[in-house]
Design an enzyme around this catalytic site. Sequence first.
Site, PDB file in Angstrom:
ATOM      1  N   SER A  98      11.217 -10.380 -32.398  1.00  0.00           N
ATOM      2  CA  SER A  98       9.893 -10.089 -32.983  1.00  0.00           C
ATOM      3  C   SER A  98       9.432  -8.788 -32.324  1.00  0.00           C
ATOM      4  O   SER A  98       8.773  -8.801 -31.282  1.00  0.00           O
ATOM      5  CB  SER A  98       8.888 -11.199 -32.684  1.00  0.00           C
ATOM      6  OG  SER A  98       9.328 -12.409 -33.222  1.00  0.00           O
ATOM      7  N   LYS A 173       5.591 -10.108 -39.069  1.00  0.00           N
ATOM      8  CA  LYS A 173       5.766 -11.171 -38.061  1.00  0.00           C
ATOM      9  C   LYS A 173       4.597 -11.166 -37.060  1.00  0.00           C
ATOM     10  O   LYS A 173       4.077 -12.222 -36.688  1.00  0.00           O
ATOM     11  CB  LYS A 173       7.096 -10.962 -37.323  1.00  0.00           C
ATOM     12  CG  LYS A 173       7.327 -11.873 -36.135  1.00  0.00           C
ATOM     13  CD  LYS A 173       7.542 -13.315 -36.538  1.00  0.00           C
ATOM     14  CE  LYS A 173       7.581 -14.227 -35.335  1.00  0.00           C
ATOM     15  NZ  LYS A 173       7.686 -15.636 -35.700  1.00  0.00           N
ATOM     16  N   LYS A 242       2.524 -10.975 -26.532  1.00  0.00           N
ATOM     17  CA  LYS A 242       3.161  -9.734 -27.009  1.00  0.00           C
ATOM     18  C   LYS A 242       2.952  -9.553 -28.511  1.00  0.00           C
ATOM     19  O   LYS A 242       2.598  -8.477 -28.981  1.00  0.00           O
ATOM     20  CB  LYS A 242       4.652  -9.815 -26.633  1.00  0.00           C
ATOM     21  CG  LYS A 242       5.573  -8.772 -27.196  1.00  0.00           C
ATOM     22  CD  LYS A 242       6.375  -9.213 -28.403  1.00  0.00           C
ATOM     23  CE  LYS A 242       7.186 -10.454 -28.242  1.00  0.00           C
ATOM     24  NZ  LYS A 242       7.901 -10.859 -29.426  1.00  0.00           N
TER      25      LYS A 242
HETATM   26  P1  NDP Z   1      13.687 -16.417 -24.529  1.00  0.00           P
HETATM   27  O1  NDP Z   1      12.836 -15.909 -23.464  1.00  0.00           O
HETATM   28  O2  NDP Z   1      13.993 -17.884 -24.607  1.00  0.00           O
HETATM   29  O3  NDP Z   1      15.122 -15.672 -24.518  1.00  0.00           O
HETATM   30  C1  NDP Z   1      15.225 -14.297 -24.398  1.00  0.00           C
HETATM   31  C2  NDP Z   1      16.675 -13.853 -24.483  1.00  0.00           C
HETATM   32  O4  NDP Z   1      16.735 -12.442 -24.319  1.00  0.00           O
HETATM   33  C3  NDP Z   1      17.570 -14.438 -23.387  1.00  0.00           C
HETATM   34  O5  NDP Z   1      18.876 -14.549 -23.882  1.00  0.00           O
HETATM   35  C4  NDP Z   1      17.485 -13.383 -22.297  1.00  0.00           C
HETATM   36  O6  NDP Z   1      18.628 -13.348 -21.452  1.00  0.00           O
HETATM   37  C5  NDP Z   1      17.482 -12.131 -23.144  1.00  0.00           C
HETATM   38  N1  NDP Z   1      16.842 -11.011 -22.472  1.00  0.00           N
HETATM   39  C6  NDP Z   1      15.616 -10.981 -21.881  1.00  0.00           C
HETATM   40  N2  NDP Z   1      15.350  -9.726 -21.412  1.00  0.00           N
HETATM   41  C7  NDP Z   1      16.446  -8.992 -21.684  1.00  0.00           C
HETATM   42  C8  NDP Z   1      16.796  -7.644 -21.439  1.00  0.00           C
HETATM   43  N3  NDP Z   1      15.947  -6.793 -20.828  1.00  0.00           N
HETATM   44  N4  NDP Z   1      18.009  -7.197 -21.836  1.00  0.00           N
HETATM   45  C9  NDP Z   1      18.868  -8.026 -22.445  1.00  0.00           C
HETATM   46  N5  NDP Z   1      18.607  -9.331 -22.719  1.00  0.00           N
HETATM   47  C10 NDP Z   1      17.398  -9.795 -22.343  1.00  0.00           C
HETATM   48  O7  NDP Z   1      13.039 -15.920 -25.886  1.00  0.00           O
HETATM   49  P2  NDP Z   1      13.110 -16.572 -27.355  1.00  0.00           P
HETATM   50  O8  NDP Z   1      14.505 -16.849 -27.714  1.00  0.00           O
HETATM   51  O9  NDP Z   1      12.064 -17.634 -27.462  1.00  0.00           O
HETATM   52  O10 NDP Z   1      12.553 -15.327 -28.211  1.00  0.00           O
HETATM   53  C11 NDP Z   1      13.368 -14.253 -28.621  1.00  0.00           C
HETATM   54  C12 NDP Z   1      12.595 -13.475 -29.693  1.00  0.00           C
HETATM   55  O11 NDP Z   1      12.327 -14.336 -30.806  1.00  0.00           O
HETATM   56  C13 NDP Z   1      11.223 -12.982 -29.178  1.00  0.00           C
HETATM   57  O12 NDP Z   1      10.932 -11.724 -29.697  1.00  0.00           O
HETATM   58  C14 NDP Z   1      10.254 -14.053 -29.720  1.00  0.00           C
HETATM   59  O13 NDP Z   1       8.943 -13.523 -29.865  1.00  0.00           O
HETATM   60  C15 NDP Z   1      10.924 -14.420 -31.031  1.00  0.00           C
HETATM   61  N6  NDP Z   1      10.632 -15.753 -31.568  1.00  0.00           N
HETATM   62  C16 NDP Z   1      10.622 -16.880 -30.768  1.00  0.00           C
HETATM   63  C17 NDP Z   1      10.359 -18.134 -31.326  1.00  0.00           C
HETATM   64  C18 NDP Z   1      10.349 -19.401 -30.512  1.00  0.00           C
HETATM   65  O14 NDP Z   1       9.901 -20.446 -31.041  1.00  0.00           O
HETATM   66  N7  NDP Z   1      10.838 -19.406 -29.271  1.00  0.00           N
HETATM   67  C19 NDP Z   1      10.092 -18.276 -32.757  1.00  0.00           C
HETATM   68  C20 NDP Z   1      10.216 -17.056 -33.508  1.00  0.00           C
HETATM   69  C21 NDP Z   1      10.448 -15.848 -32.921  1.00  0.00           C
HETATM   70  P3  NDP Z   1      18.733 -14.239 -20.107  1.00  0.00           P
HETATM   71  O15 NDP Z   1      19.476 -15.487 -20.498  1.00  0.00           O
HETATM   72  O16 NDP Z   1      19.492 -13.362 -19.183  1.00  0.00           O
HETATM   73  O17 NDP Z   1      17.317 -14.507 -19.631  1.00  0.00           O
END
Ligand code: NDP
Length: 297
Positions: A98, A173, A242
């Site tokens: 997002s 979004k 965010k």
């Molecule tokens: P999480 O915090 O659960 O996961 C984030 C992921 O991104 C992890 O795999 C993490 O790796 C990785 N990550 C974090 N920072 C970095 C970086 N600097 N470089 C590379 N990889 C990185 O987030 P979500 O899965 O919940 O959300 C992901 C996206 O989807 C967001 O933009 C969120 O707003 C959106 N979203 C979320 C929903 C939800 O219900 N959760 C619903 C709809 C959209 P690591 O394992 O190393 O921490």
Amino acid sequence: MSTVAFLGLGAMGRPMAARLAAAPGITLAVWNRTAERARAFAQETGVRHAPTPADAARGADVVITCFPVSADVEAVLDGANGLLAGLARGGLLVDCTSGDPTTSRRIAARLAEHGIGFLDAPVSGGTIGAEQGTLTVMVGGESALLARARPVLETFGRKIVHCGEVGAGDALKAVNNALLAIHVWSTAEGLATLGRAGVRADVALDVINASSGRSNASMNLFPERVLTRAFPRTFRLALLDKDVGIAAGVAREQKVPAPLLQLTADLFRVAHGALGEEADHVEAVKLVEQWAGVEIR
Ligand code: NDP
């Protein structure tokens, strides 16, 4: 047959990648910042674990990213291990983060210099929608690129909508999630007020959900997560903060007077600061409860 790379196995990315891993005709490679998570996922599903973004992208027709913010996507483009080192001309990056429209447009321009396509393709439907393959995917970018990506997106998305140019998916979004934030906050204020006035929250919701004040917050989030005091952690408050910030920023950029969006952005920034990085978005209700001196039950 399609070769796909998936980067970012978080709360959303992991179940989305699991749908790809189970889909016929797709060869999948996964990369995650914390390598152990990708290694365990690869072992469970039989897909390839890539040690770097470049390695994941090598030979891929479509690369999907799902990180917290657009800046994280921009940061994996460069360097010997970056996506640009692995993606071939004619490749396609589909960003399911997002994200924010400005950064997405900058990423698209950079990729275009290398003959690589870009779509912003944030999703809605939560972790359950990701597991069940029923996400809504809102896409910004060229429709010909979306046509190429569609069979891949259909493995986790049920409703796939072309919203406009690059950044349009991100903007939509962010506004959707700002509405979610407004509903969570305003429902909490309403129920806290009613609690102080002697009306039980279950009685209030029974009436509101048969009346014009109802929303997804009142119909689902409050009964399942607040009244039960379960507050499951599915979508971090930090991420909703965010999203509302992005929506408020788009309104400012477009010179749209949007005091409610700006105020909601401020409220969620305060809630995020008070409740921390790991709190769920619905836990913002706890701040309203604290201010009101009443628990919503
Ligand atoms: P999480 O915090 O659960 O996961 C984030 C992921 O991104 C992890 O795999 C993490 O790796 C990785 N990550 C974090 N920072 C970095 C970086 N600097 N470089 C590379 N990889 C990185 O987030 P979500 O899965 O919940 O959300 C992901 C996206 O989807 C967001 O933009 C969120 O707003 C959106 N979203 C979320 C929903 C939800 O219900 N959760 C619903 C709809 C959209 P690591 O394992 O190393 O921490």
